[in-house]
Motif scaffolding. Sequence first.
Motif, PDB file in Angstrom:
ATOM      1  N   PRO A 121      54.539  30.428  32.645  1.00  0.00           N
ATOM      2  CA  PRO A 121      53.360  30.836  33.425  1.00  0.00           C
ATOM      3  C   PRO A 121      53.748  31.564  34.712  1.00  0.00           C
ATOM      4  CG  PRO A 121      53.725  28.470  33.655  1.00  0.00           C
ATOM      5  CD  PRO A 121      54.747  28.981  32.672  1.00  0.00           C
ATOM      6  N   HIS A 122      52.979  32.602  35.022  1.00  0.00           N
ATOM      7  CA  HIS A 122      53.134  33.384  36.251  1.00  0.00           C
ATOM      8  C   HIS A 122      51.741  33.667  36.801  1.00  0.00           C
ATOM      9  CE1 HIS A 122      56.856  34.369  34.136  1.00  0.00           C
ATOM     10  NE2 HIS A 122      57.334  34.928  35.233  1.00  0.00           N
ATOM     11  N   THR A 123      51.600  33.650  38.108  1.00  0.00           N
ATOM     12  CA  THR A 123      50.375  34.210  38.653  1.00  0.00           C
ATOM     13  C   THR A 123      50.441  35.706  38.376  1.00  0.00           C
ATOM     14  OG1 THR A 123      51.328  34.659  40.826  1.00  0.00           O
ATOM     15  CG2 THR A 123      50.254  32.494  40.526  1.00  0.00           C
ATOM     16  N   VAL A 124      49.309  36.359  38.383  1.00  0.00           N
ATOM     17  CA  VAL A 124      49.295  37.806  38.178  1.00  0.00           C
ATOM     18  C   VAL A 124      50.127  38.490  39.264  1.00  0.00           C
ATOM     19  CG1 VAL A 124      47.802  39.850  38.246  1.00  0.00           C
ATOM     20  CG2 VAL A 124      47.182  37.882  36.822  1.00  0.00           C
ATOM     21  N   ILE A 125      50.019  38.009  40.494  1.00  0.00           N
ATOM     22  CA  ILE A 125      50.817  38.591  41.579  1.00  0.00           C
ATOM     23  C   ILE A 125      52.303  38.449  41.271  1.00  0.00           C
ATOM     24  CG2 ILE A 125      51.509  38.312  44.000  1.00  0.00           C
ATOM     25  CD1 ILE A 125      48.593  37.683  44.636  1.00  0.00           C
ATOM     26  N   ASP A 126      52.720  37.295  40.798  1.00  0.00           N
ATOM     27  CA  ASP A 126      54.136  37.091  40.494  1.00  0.00           C
ATOM     28  C   ASP A 126      54.588  37.978  39.333  1.00  0.00           C
ATOM     29  OD1 ASP A 126      56.674  35.887  40.895  1.00  0.00           O
ATOM     30  OD2 ASP A 126      56.271  34.451  39.286  1.00  0.00           O
ATOM     31  N   ALA A 127      53.747  38.139  38.326  1.00  0.00           N
ATOM     32  CA  ALA A 127      54.098  39.010  37.196  1.00  0.00           C
ATOM     33  C   ALA A 127      54.245  40.462  37.669  1.00  0.00           C
ATOM     34  CB  ALA A 127      53.046  38.906  36.094  1.00  0.00           C
ATOM     35  N   ILE A 128      53.368  40.890  38.564  1.00  0.00           N
ATOM     36  CA  ILE A 128      53.476  42.241  39.118  1.00  0.00           C
ATOM     37  C   ILE A 128      54.758  42.365  39.941  1.00  0.00           C
ATOM     38  CG2 ILE A 128      52.466  43.879  40.763  1.00  0.00           C
ATOM     39  CD1 ILE A 128      49.686  42.771  39.891  1.00  0.00           C
ATOM     40  N   ASN A 129      55.005  41.384  40.797  1.00  0.00           N
ATOM     41  CA  ASN A 129      56.211  41.422  41.621  1.00  0.00           C
ATOM     42  C   ASN A 129      57.476  41.389  40.763  1.00  0.00           C
ATOM     43  OD1 ASN A 129      54.708  41.539  43.958  1.00  0.00           O
ATOM     44  ND2 ASN A 129      54.852  39.356  44.376  1.00  0.00           N
ATOM     45  N   ARG A 130      57.430  40.641  39.677  1.00  0.00           N
ATOM     46  CA  ARG A 130      58.568  40.601  38.752  1.00  0.00           C
ATOM     47  C   ARG A 130      58.841  42.004  38.205  1.00  0.00           C
ATOM     48  NH1 ARG A 130      59.353  36.336  33.733  1.00  0.00           N
ATOM     49  NH2 ARG A 130      60.870  37.588  32.570  1.00  0.00           N
ATOM     50  N   GLN A 131      57.789  42.707  37.831  1.00  0.00           N
ATOM     51  CA  GLN A 131      57.948  44.069  37.328  1.00  0.00           C
ATOM     52  C   GLN A 131      58.414  45.011  38.434  1.00  0.00           C
ATOM     53  OE1 GLN A 131      57.629  44.424  34.115  1.00  0.00           O
ATOM     54  NE2 GLN A 131      57.797  46.615  33.852  1.00  0.00           N
TER      55      GLN A 131
END
Length: 175
Positions: A121-131
């Motif tokens: 699980p990732h917050t949407v913000i974390d998924a964006i930051n990961r990218q």
Amino acid sequence: MIQSIYLNSIQQRFRTYLQLGTKTIERLDAAQLHWQPEGQPNSIALIIKHLHGNMLSRWTDFLTTDGEKPNRHRDQEFEEDDATKETLLQQWQEGWDCLLNTISNLRDADLEKTVYIRSEPHTVIDAINRQLAHVPYHVGQIVYIGKMILKENWESLSIPKGQSEVYNKEKTGNK
């Protein structure tokens, strides 16, 4: 409000990396795009294939399906082929279109949602930051390899060496 600022900022950062990579790719021919430095690091072509696969997997149905799609074959992204420059540019643009279109359609409320990448699980913000951490890493590789190939024929994508003072004066109007 702050979420909208974040989404706008993220889009601009991604567009900057798209532009840096595109300018580098456009300067090279197909053979140069497939060239690998000694030690077998990835060619620009392989990096393009990898980013293409990654972006399509992560950003297709972003809010509703796991970011590692079952039809993605990541290991194949690192197998050399004879893709033309046109094919590579098409893959490059397709991946970016998927990412940028998805982010441009996100709303502030989406940032609080949870998405999954490889069942994690990732917050949407974390998924964006990961990218945003992943993509510049590879774009930097593309630019560096392009510089290695073109050597003295490389044209800076930002402020050329030794030109910072002139650039700063022009930007501020202090000539």
